[in-house]
Design an enzyme around this catalytic site. Structure first.
Site, PDB file in Angstrom:
ATOM      1  N   PRO A  15      40.884  42.438  44.881  1.00 52.54           N
ATOM      2  CA  PRO A  15      41.071  43.108  43.592  1.00 52.54           C
ATOM      3  C   PRO A  15      42.510  43.307  43.126  1.00 52.54           C
ATOM      4  CG  PRO A  15      40.547  44.718  45.262  1.00 52.54           C
ATOM      5  CD  PRO A  15      40.435  43.369  45.928  1.00 52.54           C
ATOM      6  N   CYS A  16      43.143  42.218  42.739  1.00 47.62           N
ATOM      7  CA  CYS A  16      44.512  42.308  42.230  1.00 47.62           C
ATOM      8  C   CYS A  16      44.567  43.074  40.915  1.00 47.62           C
ATOM      9  CB  CYS A  16      45.108  40.915  42.070  1.00 47.62           C
ATOM     10  SG  CYS A  16      44.097  39.754  41.123  1.00 47.62           S
TER      11      CYS A  16
END
Length: 198
Positions: A158-159
């Protein structure tokens, strides 16, 4: 040392890792062709790739670019059904953590950053500086930002949960409207305030 599809960096080989998100980085190699498929969902149509061992090697928000991103990959919607199911559950608010084996290609530092990304809780955010401190490189916020931008497995790693120190959304490969929508979705599902991302 640079890794290739299906082969982890020396860091990952020495440190088999099970993330809080249950996404697992498993080293290995296969000569089987990679497969990909579009992943339609309420946020748009994304694309995912797996290797011959069914490990996710890439996830993109841009399905139109898919044929160019990996010209050797074979489209196989059935092979990606297990990924599509988890993405659908995420989009429906029924899944907060992904349970997938991951095999991203990257150097030791990038792998370390990507592993740290999977530890950011659903519904929460962190800054590049805080992430740099967490992995033991307090002065490397810019390098962490570059590694974050190079993340080949978007959403699952989850950047999008990394924002600026001042709370600004900052750059995002999927575009800021999508980043805002993903963060608002997670905040809503987690029961967190959603006006933080306005």
């Amino acid at each position: 040392m640079m890794a290739v599809f299906g082969l982890q960096s020396s860091f990952a080989r020495k440190n088999r890792y099970a993330a809080k998100s249950h996404a697992r980085y498993i080293p290995g190699m296969t000569n089987e062709p990679r497969r990909w498929a579009p992943i339609p969902n309420k946020f748009g149509t994304f694309a995912a790739w797996v290797d011959g061992e069914d490990r996710v090697v890439r996830f993109s928000f841009h399905v139109k670019r898919a044929p160019r991103e990996d010209r050797d990959a074979i489209r196989d919607d059935n092979a990606l059904a297990f990924v599509r199911k988890q993405i659908e559950e995420y989009c429906d608010g029924k899944r907060r953590d992904f349970d997938l084996e991951l095999a991203p290609a990257g150097n030791d530092f990038q792998i370390k950053v990507w592993q740290a990304l999977t530890e950011i809780p659903f519904g929460e955010t962190t800054s590049y500086g805080a992430l740099a401190k967490k992995i033991g490189y307090p002065d490397a916020a810019r390098a962490v930002g570059a590694a974050n931008g190079a993340n080949p497995i978007a959403l699952i790693v989850p950047c999008h949960r990394v924002i600026g120190a001042d709370g600004s959304l900052t750059g995002f490969g999927g575009g800021l409207p999508l980043k805002r929508a993903l963060l608002a979705h997670e905040a809503r599902v987690a029961g967190m305030p959603i006006d933080l991302f306005a």
